[in-house]
Each structure stands twice: as structure tokens, then as C-alpha cells.
Write a protein that holds these residues in place. Structure first.
Motif, mmCIF file in Angstrom:
data_model
loop_
_atom_site.group_PDB
_atom_site.id
_atom_site.type_symbol
_atom_site.label_atom_id
_atom_site.label_comp_id
_atom_site.label_asym_id
_atom_site.label_seq_id
_atom_site.Cartn_x
_atom_site.Cartn_y
_atom_site.Cartn_z
ATOM 1 N N TYR A 92 -7.273 6.228 -24.414
ATOM 2 C CA TYR A 92 -6.960 5.241 -23.386
ATOM 3 C C TYR A 92 -8.087 4.219 -23.261
ATOM 4 O O TYR A 92 -9.240 4.512 -23.608
ATOM 5 C CB TYR A 92 -6.801 5.900 -22.003
ATOM 6 C CG TYR A 92 -5.534 6.685 -21.814
ATOM 7 C CD1 TYR A 92 -4.357 6.049 -21.428
ATOM 8 C CD2 TYR A 92 -5.512 8.063 -22.011
ATOM 9 C CE1 TYR A 92 -3.189 6.776 -21.234
ATOM 10 C CE2 TYR A 92 -4.342 8.788 -21.828
ATOM 11 C CZ TYR A 92 -3.186 8.136 -21.435
ATOM 12 O OH TYR A 92 -2.031 8.857 -21.248
ATOM 13 N N TRP A 94 -9.183 1.057 -20.082
ATOM 14 C CA TRP A 94 -8.806 0.609 -18.748
ATOM 15 C C TRP A 94 -8.119 -0.739 -18.811
ATOM 16 O O TRP A 94 -8.512 -1.609 -19.585
ATOM 17 C CB TRP A 94 -10.029 0.534 -17.830
ATOM 18 C CG TRP A 94 -10.632 1.879 -17.615
ATOM 19 C CD1 TRP A 94 -11.871 2.291 -17.987
ATOM 20 C CD2 TRP A 94 -9.990 3.007 -17.004
ATOM 21 N NE1 TRP A 94 -12.044 3.608 -17.644
ATOM 22 C CE2 TRP A 94 -10.913 4.071 -17.040
ATOM 23 C CE3 TRP A 94 -8.741 3.224 -16.431
ATOM 24 C CZ2 TRP A 94 -10.614 5.332 -16.523
ATOM 25 C CZ3 TRP A 94 -8.448 4.481 -15.922
ATOM 26 C CH2 TRP A 94 -9.371 5.513 -15.965
ATOM 27 N N VAL A 98 -8.207 -3.475 -13.347
ATOM 28 C CA VAL A 98 -8.774 -2.412 -12.512
ATOM 29 C C VAL A 98 -9.941 -2.972 -11.701
ATOM 30 O O VAL A 98 -10.572 -3.947 -12.089
ATOM 31 C CB VAL A 98 -9.253 -1.194 -13.339
ATOM 32 C CG1 VAL A 98 -8.094 -0.490 -13.990
ATOM 33 C CG2 VAL A 98 -10.298 -1.576 -14.350
ATOM 34 N N PHE A 102 -9.871 0.714 -6.821
ATOM 35 C CA PHE A 102 -8.953 1.577 -7.561
ATOM 36 C C PHE A 102 -9.633 2.909 -7.894
ATOM 37 O O PHE A 102 -9.068 3.982 -7.662
ATOM 38 C CB PHE A 102 -8.469 0.885 -8.840
ATOM 39 C CG PHE A 102 -7.677 1.789 -9.739
ATOM 40 C CD1 PHE A 102 -6.372 2.137 -9.416
ATOM 41 C CD2 PHE A 102 -8.243 2.323 -10.885
ATOM 42 C CE1 PHE A 102 -5.637 2.995 -10.229
ATOM 43 C CE2 PHE A 102 -7.522 3.184 -11.703
ATOM 44 C CZ PHE A 102 -6.216 3.515 -11.374
ATOM 45 N N ASN A 106 -8.907 6.715 -6.378
ATOM 46 C CA ASN A 106 -8.150 7.580 -7.284
ATOM 47 C C ASN A 106 -8.969 8.573 -8.102
ATOM 48 O O ASN A 106 -8.400 9.520 -8.648
ATOM 49 C CB ASN A 106 -7.304 6.718 -8.224
ATOM 50 C CG ASN A 106 -6.279 5.925 -7.457
ATOM 51 O OD1 ASN A 106 -5.461 6.485 -6.731
ATOM 52 N ND2 ASN A 106 -6.337 4.616 -7.567
ATOM 53 N N THR A 109 -8.594 12.168 -9.935
ATOM 54 C CA THR A 109 -7.238 12.610 -10.267
ATOM 55 C C THR A 109 -6.665 11.761 -11.402
ATOM 56 O O THR A 109 -6.277 10.615 -11.191
ATOM 57 C CB THR A 109 -6.326 12.523 -9.025
ATOM 58 O OG1 THR A 109 -6.964 13.189 -7.944
ATOM 59 C CG2 THR A 109 -4.971 13.140 -9.302
ATOM 60 N N GLU A 111 -3.896 11.839 -12.980
ATOM 61 C CA GLU A 111 -2.512 11.404 -12.808
ATOM 62 C C GLU A 111 -2.453 10.076 -12.049
ATOM 63 O O GLU A 111 -1.603 9.236 -12.312
ATOM 64 C CB GLU A 111 -1.694 12.476 -12.091
ATOM 65 C CG GLU A 111 -1.450 13.725 -12.921
ATOM 66 C CD GLU A 111 -2.706 14.577 -13.136
ATOM 67 O OE1 GLU A 111 -3.613 14.574 -12.277
ATOM 68 O OE2 GLU A 111 -2.787 15.220 -14.197
ATOM 69 N N LYS A 112 -3.357 9.868 -11.110
ATOM 70 C CA LYS A 112 -3.422 8.596 -10.374
ATOM 71 C C LYS A 112 -4.123 7.525 -11.202
ATOM 72 O O LYS A 112 -3.718 6.362 -11.198
ATOM 73 C CB LYS A 112 -4.162 8.775 -9.051
ATOM 74 C CG LYS A 112 -3.425 9.642 -8.058
ATOM 75 C CD LYS A 112 -4.238 9.787 -6.789
ATOM 76 C CE LYS A 112 -3.535 10.635 -5.761
ATOM 77 N NZ LYS A 112 -4.338 10.769 -4.531
ATOM 78 N N LEU A 113 -5.178 7.901 -11.922
ATOM 79 C CA LEU A 113 -5.927 6.946 -12.745
ATOM 80 C C LEU A 113 -5.083 6.425 -13.905
ATOM 81 O O LEU A 113 -5.257 5.289 -14.338
ATOM 82 C CB LEU A 113 -7.202 7.597 -13.288
ATOM 83 C CG LEU A 113 -8.273 7.951 -12.258
ATOM 84 C CD1 LEU A 113 -9.349 8.811 -12.897
ATOM 85 C CD2 LEU A 113 -8.872 6.689 -11.655
ATOM 86 N N ARG A 114 -4.175 7.245 -14.394
ATOM 87 C CA ARG A 114 -3.369 6.872 -15.573
ATOM 88 C C ARG A 114 -2.534 5.612 -15.323
ATOM 89 O O ARG A 114 -2.170 4.908 -16.254
ATOM 90 C CB ARG A 114 -2.471 8.039 -15.967
ATOM 91 C CG ARG A 114 -1.774 7.792 -17.268
ATOM 92 C CD ARG A 114 -0.934 8.914 -17.797
ATOM 93 N NE ARG A 114 -0.675 9.982 -16.864
ATOM 94 C CZ ARG A 114 -0.536 11.256 -17.231
ATOM 95 N NH1 ARG A 114 -0.665 11.589 -18.486
ATOM 96 N NH2 ARG A 114 -0.277 12.172 -16.336
ATOM 97 N N ILE A 115 -2.279 5.278 -14.066
ATOM 98 C CA ILE A 115 -1.502 4.084 -13.736
ATOM 99 C C ILE A 115 -2.138 2.826 -14.317
ATOM 100 O O ILE A 115 -1.450 1.906 -14.745
ATOM 101 C CB ILE A 115 -1.364 3.952 -12.194
ATOM 102 C CG1 ILE A 115 -0.542 5.106 -11.650
ATOM 103 C CG2 ILE A 115 -0.770 2.612 -11.799
ATOM 104 C CD1 ILE A 115 -0.639 5.261 -10.139
ATOM 105 N N LYS A 116 -3.482 2.796 -14.358
ATOM 106 C CA LYS A 116 -4.210 1.628 -14.868
ATOM 107 C C LYS A 116 -4.867 1.903 -16.216
ATOM 108 O O LYS A 116 -5.747 1.171 -16.645
ATOM 109 C CB LYS A 116 -5.281 1.183 -13.867
ATOM 110 C CG LYS A 116 -4.726 0.726 -12.539
ATOM 111 C CD LYS A 116 -4.122 -0.649 -12.650
ATOM 112 C CE LYS A 116 -3.711 -1.134 -11.268
ATOM 113 N NZ LYS A 116 -3.340 -2.510 -11.263
#
Length: 155
Positions: A92, A94, A98, A102, A106, A109, A111-116
Motif C-alpha cells: 500500500y 497513502w 491524507v 485522519f 484512525n 486500526t 481497517e479504518k486506515l485502509r480507507i486512505k
């Protein structure tokens, strides 16, 4: 006396203060100018043979102490700014939008960081609660930490 400076002359003779580091609307430090860290090319072995190449490969595999598979905390890699361990997500980088808040909201976690986080083969996304950087997966941690308050610590 004739040599005394007037208040206007005195203020004009003062040196200008260096500019402060830019802050965003939340008061967070500005994003580092070098957002992606490339891996440095490895030097070619001197007078190597096939056995040396195999030894080098085995050595690299066994010495991958900071390598995290998938996502997780990087062992002994710590931020002195927010006092949290640095997290790494393999494959990944970023997203360009971001920001400090953010990560503040987040981290840690995934799962929350994966959004960005944007999928990028051969790369890794690093973050703590106050800073972030994307890098080539083979980049040295010292290069990734450059410009940030991330330090390799021995506990």
C-alpha cells in the motif's frame, strides 16, 4: 546623542526571524516534502560466485527483522513525537489527500486506515498517530524515518 538610532531605524536594522514551519488548520506540522522513499540500489558483490549469491539471499531472508507481512507494528520502530509505535502496511501507499487528523482519529486500526490506503505492489505505507510516509518495500528504515521523529529503539 547624534549616534543614537531612532525607533524606526532600530527596527529596520533588526534581522528578520526565520520563518516558522508551516502548520495546517489544525496546528499539525505540514506534510513532508518527500512523500515517497525509494529504495537505494544495492551494491554488487565483489568477485561473487553463485554460492555467494545464495548466501546473500539466505542472509537477506533471515535478517528481515523489520519486515511485517500484511500490516502491523514495525518491531522497535517508535515515534518520539506522539510516543506510538510505527505501523507498516505492505503493498500500500497513502492517498494524496491524507492529513494529520485522519491518522490522529484512525491509528492503529488498519481497517479504518485502509480507507486512505491505495494498493501499490512493491511499496509499503508507514504511519504513527502523527506522521505518515510511503516507501519502496526495500527502503531502509533510516531512509523512511528521514525528516520525521521516527527512531529505531532497542528495548
Amino acid at each position: 546623542s547624534a549616534d543614537a538610532l531612532s525607533p524606526d531605524d532600530f527596527h529596520q536594522s533588526l534581522p528578520l526571524a526565520p520563518p516558522l514551519a508551516p502548520l495546517d488548520a489544525c496546528g499539525a506540522p505540514a506534510r513532508p516534502s518527500e512523500a515517497f522513499v525509494a529504495a537505494k540500489p544495492r551494491s554488487a558483490p565483489k568477485g561473487g560466485s553463485d554460492d555467494d549469491d545464495l548466501d546473500d539471499l539466505v542472509g537477506e531472508v533471515l535478517s528481515a527483522d523489520a519486515r511485517v507481512v500484511g500490516h502491523g507494528m514495525v518491531p522497535d520502530f517508535h515515534c518520539t513525537g506522539c510516543d506510538f509505535q510505527v505501523m507498516r502496511a505492505d503493498e500500500y501507499v497513502w492517498a494524496s489527500d491524507v492529513d494529520y487528523m485522519f491518522f490522529r482519529n484512525n491509528y492503529p486500526t488498519f481497517e479504518k486506515l485502509r480507507i486512505k490506503a491505495v494498493r501499490q505492489s512493491g511499496c509499503s505505507a508507514y504511519c504513527c498517530q502523527c506522521s505518515w510516509k510511503s516507501a519502496h518495500s526495500n527502503a531502509d528504515l533510516a531512509d523512511v524515518a528521514e525528516g520525521l521523529r521516527w527512531r529505531k529503539v532497542a528495548i
